[in-house]
Design a protein around this motif. Structure first.
Motif, PDB file in Angstrom:
ATOM      1  N   TRP A  81      27.471  11.113   7.835  1.00 51.60           N
ATOM      2  CA  TRP A  81      27.412  10.994   6.368  1.00 51.60           C
ATOM      3  C   TRP A  81      28.690  12.284   5.648  1.00 51.60           C
ATOM      4  CZ3 TRP A  81      28.043   6.400   3.594  1.00 51.60           C
ATOM      5  CH2 TRP A  81      27.340   5.796   3.476  1.00 51.60           C
ATOM      6  N   ARG A  82      28.121  13.028   6.211  1.00 53.90           N
ATOM      7  CA  ARG A  82      29.322  14.103   6.475  1.00 53.90           C
ATOM      8  C   ARG A  82      30.481  13.868   6.805  1.00 53.90           C
ATOM      9  NH1 ARG A  82      29.389  18.825  10.380  1.00 53.90           N
ATOM     10  NH2 ARG A  82      29.105  18.008  11.573  1.00 53.90           N
ATOM     11  N   ASP A  83      30.981  12.734   8.102  1.00 54.69           N
ATOM     12  CA  ASP A  83      32.303  12.676   9.035  1.00 54.69           C
ATOM     13  C   ASP A  83      32.701  12.075   8.439  1.00 54.69           C
ATOM     14  OD1 ASP A  83      31.126  14.782  10.739  1.00 54.69           O
ATOM     15  OD2 ASP A  83      30.872  13.427  12.312  1.00 54.69           O
ATOM     16  N   MET A  94      21.582  11.995  10.747  1.00 51.44           N
ATOM     17  CA  MET A  94      22.093  10.675   9.584  1.00 51.44           C
ATOM     18  C   MET A  94      22.880  11.652   8.295  1.00 51.44           C
ATOM     19  SD  MET A  94      22.809   7.546   8.954  1.00 51.44           S
ATOM     20  CE  MET A  94      22.052   6.372   7.905  1.00 51.44           C
ATOM     21  N   ALA A  95      22.552  12.864   8.113  1.00 45.44           N
ATOM     22  CA  ALA A  95      23.526  13.351   7.409  1.00 45.44           C
ATOM     23  C   ALA A  95      25.128  13.667   8.658  1.00 45.44           C
ATOM     24  CB  ALA A  95      22.734  14.992   6.525  1.00 45.44           C
ATOM     25  N   GLY A  96      25.082  14.156   9.366  1.00 48.34           N
ATOM     26  CA  GLY A  96      26.079  14.024   9.832  1.00 48.34           C
ATOM     27  C   GLY A  96      26.868  13.168  10.194  1.00 48.34           C
TER      28      GLY A  96
END
Length: 51
Positions: free
Chosen positions: A5-7, A1-3
């Motif tokens: 948001w990072r993208d 999930m963090a990936g």
């Protein structure tokens, strides 16, 4: 999930930044040169008799 948001954040920041005009011009020139080379190569293939 963090990936995800990072993208998303990278996309937002990239969209907000002013593009580097010189690098865009260079990239377009390279793309046109590649297209010209491919077109010339394809034209030569059709003109050369098969061996």
């Amino acid at each position: 999930m963090a990936g995800i948001w990072r993208d998303f954040l990278i996309g937002v920041v990239s969209a907000a930044r002013k593009p580097n005009v010189r690098s865009l011009v260079r990239e377009r020139r390279r793309a046109v040169e590649r297209l010209a080379d491919e077109t010339i190569r394809d034209g030569r293939r059709g003109a050369d008799p098969p061996k």
